[in-house]
Design a protein around this motif. Structure first.
Motif, mmCIF file in Angstrom:
data_model
loop_
_atom_site.group_PDB
_atom_site.id
_atom_site.type_symbol
_atom_site.label_atom_id
_atom_site.label_comp_id
_atom_site.label_asym_id
_atom_site.label_seq_id
_atom_site.Cartn_x
_atom_site.Cartn_y
_atom_site.Cartn_z
ATOM 1 N N PRO A 1 0.814 -1.226 0.000
ATOM 2 C CA PRO A 1 0.000 0.000 0.000
ATOM 3 C C PRO A 1 0.843 1.269 0.000
ATOM 4 N N GLU A 2 0.289 2.276 -0.667
ATOM 5 C CA GLU A 2 0.854 3.629 -0.582
ATOM 6 C C GLU A 2 -0.306 4.506 -0.147
ATOM 7 N N ILE A 3 -0.099 5.245 0.940
ATOM 8 C CA ILE A 3 -1.223 6.020 1.461
ATOM 9 C C ILE A 3 -0.913 7.502 1.524
ATOM 10 N N GLU A 4 -2.005 8.280 1.443
ATOM 11 C CA GLU A 4 -1.903 9.725 1.582
ATOM 12 C C GLU A 4 -3.039 10.189 2.503
ATOM 13 N N PRO A 5 -2.722 10.327 3.806
ATOM 14 C CA PRO A 5 -3.751 10.820 4.731
ATOM 15 C C PRO A 5 -4.004 12.305 4.475
ATOM 16 N N TYR A 6 -5.263 12.756 4.651
ATOM 17 C CA TYR A 6 -5.561 14.171 4.471
ATOM 18 C C TYR A 6 -6.834 14.521 5.261
ATOM 19 N N GLY A 7 -7.165 15.784 5.240
ATOM 20 C CA GLY A 7 -8.393 16.220 5.921
ATOM 21 C C GLY A 7 -8.131 16.661 7.349
ATOM 22 N N GLU A 8 -9.232 16.960 8.020
ATOM 23 C CA GLU A 8 -9.174 17.430 9.412
ATOM 24 C C GLU A 8 -8.602 16.341 10.316
ATOM 25 N N MET A 9 -7.915 16.784 11.371
ATOM 26 C CA MET A 9 -7.487 15.818 12.377
ATOM 27 C C MET A 9 -8.731 15.388 13.162
ATOM 28 N N GLU A 10 -8.779 14.125 13.482
ATOM 29 C CA GLU A 10 -9.951 13.552 14.138
ATOM 30 C C GLU A 10 -9.498 12.643 15.286
ATOM 31 N N LYS A 11 -10.182 12.749 16.425
ATOM 32 C CA LYS A 11 -9.845 11.892 17.566
ATOM 33 C C LYS A 11 -10.685 10.621 17.521
ATOM 34 N N ARG A 12 -10.014 9.502 17.685
ATOM 35 C CA ARG A 12 -10.714 8.216 17.791
ATOM 36 C C ARG A 12 -9.943 7.315 18.738
ATOM 37 N N GLU A 13 -10.662 6.397 19.332
ATOM 38 C CA GLU A 13 -9.995 5.419 20.184
ATOM 39 C C GLU A 13 -9.392 4.325 19.305
ATOM 40 N N GLU A 14 -8.155 3.953 19.602
ATOM 41 C CA GLU A 14 -7.500 2.868 18.870
ATOM 42 C C GLU A 14 -7.081 1.775 19.825
ATOM 43 N N GLY A 15 -7.049 0.584 19.283
ATOM 44 C CA GLY A 15 -6.502 -0.554 20.001
ATOM 45 C C GLY A 15 -5.696 -1.360 18.998
ATOM 46 N N ILE B 1 -1.095 -5.109 21.210
ATOM 47 C CA ILE B 1 -1.004 -4.398 22.500
ATOM 48 C C ILE B 1 -2.311 -4.669 23.241
ATOM 49 N N PRO B 2 -2.517 -5.925 23.656
ATOM 50 C CA PRO B 2 -3.824 -6.330 24.180
ATOM 51 C C PRO B 2 -4.228 -5.579 25.443
ATOM 52 N N GLY B 3 -5.516 -5.274 25.507
ATOM 53 C CA GLY B 3 -6.092 -4.685 26.714
ATOM 54 C C GLY B 3 -5.901 -3.185 26.852
ATOM 55 N N ILE B 4 -5.263 -2.557 25.863
ATOM 56 C CA ILE B 4 -5.016 -1.113 25.963
ATOM 57 C C ILE B 4 -5.733 -0.403 24.805
ATOM 58 N N TYR B 5 -6.457 0.656 25.151
ATOM 59 C CA TYR B 5 -7.175 1.461 24.158
ATOM 60 C C TYR B 5 -6.899 2.911 24.484
ATOM 61 N N GLU B 6 -6.507 3.681 23.484
ATOM 62 C CA GLU B 6 -6.169 5.081 23.721
ATOM 63 C C GLU B 6 -6.735 5.941 22.602
ATOM 64 N N THR B 7 -7.112 7.158 22.955
ATOM 65 C CA THR B 7 -7.615 8.093 21.954
ATOM 66 C C THR B 7 -6.440 8.798 21.307
ATOM 67 N N LEU B 8 -6.500 8.858 19.978
ATOM 68 C CA LEU B 8 -5.388 9.378 19.184
ATOM 69 C C LEU B 8 -5.946 10.211 18.031
ATOM 70 N N SER B 9 -5.261 11.318 17.708
ATOM 71 C CA SER B 9 -5.660 12.136 16.558
ATOM 72 C C SER B 9 -4.913 11.707 15.307
ATOM 73 N N ARG B 10 -5.674 11.554 14.227
ATOM 74 C CA ARG B 10 -5.075 11.308 12.908
ATOM 75 C C ARG B 10 -5.962 12.002 11.887
ATOM 76 N N PRO B 11 -5.443 12.215 10.658
ATOM 77 C CA PRO B 11 -6.295 12.770 9.599
ATOM 78 C C PRO B 11 -7.527 11.891 9.371
ATOM 79 N N SER B 12 -8.657 12.529 9.060
ATOM 80 C CA SER B 12 -9.923 11.802 8.963
ATOM 81 C C SER B 12 -10.102 11.048 7.656
ATOM 82 N N MET B 13 -9.276 11.373 6.653
ATOM 83 C CA MET B 13 -9.429 10.751 5.334
ATOM 84 C C MET B 13 -8.092 10.175 4.874
ATOM 85 N N VAL B 14 -8.170 9.197 3.978
ATOM 86 C CA VAL B 14 -6.935 8.669 3.405
ATOM 87 C C VAL B 14 -7.188 8.195 1.978
ATOM 88 N N LYS B 15 -6.235 8.524 1.113
ATOM 89 C CA LYS B 15 -6.227 7.941 -0.238
ATOM 90 C C LYS B 15 -5.252 6.784 -0.186
#
Ligand code: NI
Length: 175
Positions: free
Chosen positions: A82-96, A100-114
């Motif tokens: 894959p080759e990706i190009e993230p873009y758009g507004e930064m958005e907070k979401r929980e990731e797991g 890394i079992p049992g750990i979930y953290e909120t992280l900001s990343r671009p909301s869109m990706v090509k």
């Protein structure tokens, strides 16, 4: 047959920190076809949304996703080189992460990706993805570069996680 529940490499395993090599067509096809089948079983047994090859110990540029739960992926399951190009507004979401079992953290990343990637037949496809699919693609693509989502947390959040992460197998420190 390997135990599916023990197949996922946990933080501290060096393979999760390697930069994965590209898949070569057609030479690697027989091997990655088997690998993808295995990864699908592993993902299903963990009830996960996505899985990258390094997470099962194979340092190649490939990840899979569960399109039945992510309409925005247009039915695509396998993403190779894959080759990706993230873009758009930064958005907070929980990731797991299954590594890394049992750990979930909120992280900001671009909301869109090509994304441009190959399928198992070696055909190139392009997607422009939002929602959870955009998050999943950025997370899985990071795995191919040896990056874990906790690396992208703020220094304070990482410090707070340090003890929990050390308790996981391998005891890798983020510092
Ligand atoms: Ni992950």
């Amino acid at each position: 047959m390997k135990n599916l529940l023990n197949a996922v490499r946990i933080i501290g395993d060096p393979v999760l920190r390697q930069k994965a090599r590209p898949v070569v067509f057609p030479d690697d096809v027989p091997e990655i076809t088997g690998l993808v089948r295995f990864m699908e079983k592993v993902l299903e047994s963990h009830d996960g949304l996505g899985l990258a090859a390094p997470q099962v110990g194979r340092s190649v540029r490939l990840f899979i996703a569960t399109p039945d739960r992510l309409e925005e992926l247009n039915g695509h399951v396998v993403f190779i080189n894959p080759e990706i190009e993230p873009y758009g507004e930064m958005e907070k979401r929980e990731e797991g992460c299954l590594s890394i079992p049992g750990i979930y953290e909120t992280l900001s990343r671009p909301s869109m990706v090509k994304i441009k990637a190959l399928d198992l037949r070696g055909n190139t496809f392009f997607l422009d993805v939002g929602d959870l699919g955009a998050r999943l693609i950025q997370h899985e693509n990071d795995h191919l570069d040896g990056i874990l989502y906790v690396d992208r947390l703020s220094p304070i959040k990482r410090k707070l996680l340090k003890g929990k992460l050390k308790k996981l197998r391998g005891g890798e420190s983020l510092d």
